[in-house]
Design a protein around this motif. Structure first.
Motif: not given
Length: 395
Positions: A272-274, A315-325
């Motif tokens: 949940e916290d990536f 990595g690119r997708v993870t950063t976008l998901e972190m921003i969205a969450s």
């Protein structure tokens, strides 16, 4: 993007043939990225006030002239100057993305247009290096000049296509908004100040690991690409044609990994916290970059490109998901903008750093440094994860 795919893989090797040092090659890349970063807002503002079609035409004409000159010059100074000119004027992607809604007003169809443009971009970057490599093999003495002339012809052909599009009327408000360069510069300065104020409003204690991870990815990838072609030529004696196929393979693997990204993220349902994803990406990057720098087999080098491309995509997708969450509707744009700015700044800093390292230590040390950065990031993420876990248990 087909033109960029033709030219970019051969650029560093040609600069080396002209007599450029590693520092000058790094400076060349940094100048291009720096002028891209600076000219983006200016060109975007001019396109709003003067019209996107005429500004795009002007950029295409300048690029066409600059690329021909780049192919025939033997002066290092002029070569660096022309790369700066191309960096300032080559905002074709920005302008075409802004131009599309002028001719397709249906919001549902706009996504289709952007999707097709993205597909063509990927295709151009995959096919371009291969054709560029074959041209260099066919014309070993003046292959770079031929490629530059082909790229220039592509830009001229694009101007002919663009001229056939109907003119779009500019609103009177847009014309009055900015009429002279001084007001344009004032507008850019005001926007920059507003952006800094927005950064101060963000609670960076929530986003520090996100930006650390973004910095980690951009630095590793930047250091890798700053010396990629020269490393392969020096240590593996790769021909221009083989270099083109390698770049196309790497791009294809990145696209393939992006296609299956949904299946990969399902493996991290409880992350949940990536932090687990960030840790795994950092560790895989570290070992992959170390392996790329140490292997003497080109086959193993190619195989190691697969996990490297996988890490970049995730990595690119993870950063976008972190921003969205973690972000809110009121600051999401600012955080994404800050993340993109970090990538742009990395494009300026890492080529310079890579140039100095390549000049005084050796090309392979860029890979070593990138591996060390990834390892340091993994240690920081692991420490943070352990700290948060122990803190939650104590509470």
């Amino acid at each position: 993007m087909f033109g960029a795919g033709l030219l970019m893989p051969q650029l560093a090797n040609h600069a080396k043939q002209l007599g450029c040092s590693h520092i000058q090659i790094g400076t060349m890349s940094a100048l291009y990225s720096g002028f891209q970063l600076i000219s983006g807002p200016v060109v975007g503002s001019l396109s709003d006030t003067k019209g996107r079609k005429p500004i795009l035409l002007l950029c295409l004409y300048i690029c066409a002239f600059a690329y021909v000159s780049l192919g025939i010059t033997s002066s290092i100074t002029l070569f660096l100057l022309l790369r700066s000119v191309i960096g300032m004027s080559k905002q074709t992607q920005l302008l075409t993305n802004a131009l599309a809604p002028d001719y397709e007003t249906d919001g549902t169809k706009q996504s289709i247009v952007y999707g097709r443009m993205s597909t063509m971009t990927g295709l151009g970057m995959s096919v371009g290096p291969i054709i560029g490599g074959h041209i260099m093999e066919a014309y070993p003495n003046n292959g770079f000049t031929v490629i530059c002339c082909v790229v220039s012809a592509i830009f001229i052909f694009n101007t002919l296509l663009l001229r056939k599009l109907p003119d779009v009327k500019i609103s009177k408000f847009a014309k009055k908004q900015v009429t002279i360069p001084i007001k344009l510069l004032d507008s850019i300065t005001k926007t920059a100040k507003e952006s800094i104020d927005e950064f101060r409003k963000i609670d960076w204690s929530i986003f520090w690991d996100l930006f650390l991870f973004k910095l980690l990815i951009t630095c590793c990838v930047g250091l890798y690409f700053s010396s990629f072609s020269l490393f392969l030529k020096i240590y593996h004696e790769v021909s221009p044609k083989e270099l083109g196929y390698l770049i196309a393979f790497q791009g294809g693997m990145g696209s393939l990994c992006t296609y299956f990204i949904g299946h990969i993220t399902k493996l991290y349902k409880h992350d949940e916290d990536f932090s687990q994803r960030m840790l795994h990406i950092s560790l895989v990057l570290s070992f992959t970059l170390l392996g790329l720098s140490m292997t003497s087999s080109i086959v193993i080098f190619v195989l190691l490109l697969i996990p490297f491309a996988l890490c970049g995509s995730i990595g690119r997708v993870t950063t976008l998901e972190m921003i969205a969450s973690r972000s809110k509707n009121t600051n999401r744009g600012t955080i994404i903008g800050a993340s993109n700015s970090m990538k742009s700044l990395s494009g300026v800093i890492t080529p310079l750093l890579g140039g100095f390292i390549g000049e005084y230590l050796g090309i392979a040390y860029n890979f070593y440094l990138a591996s060390f950065v990834a390892t340091a990031g993994a240690v920081a993420i692991k420490y943070h994860r352990t700290y948060v876990t122990s803190k939650n248990k104590s509470e």
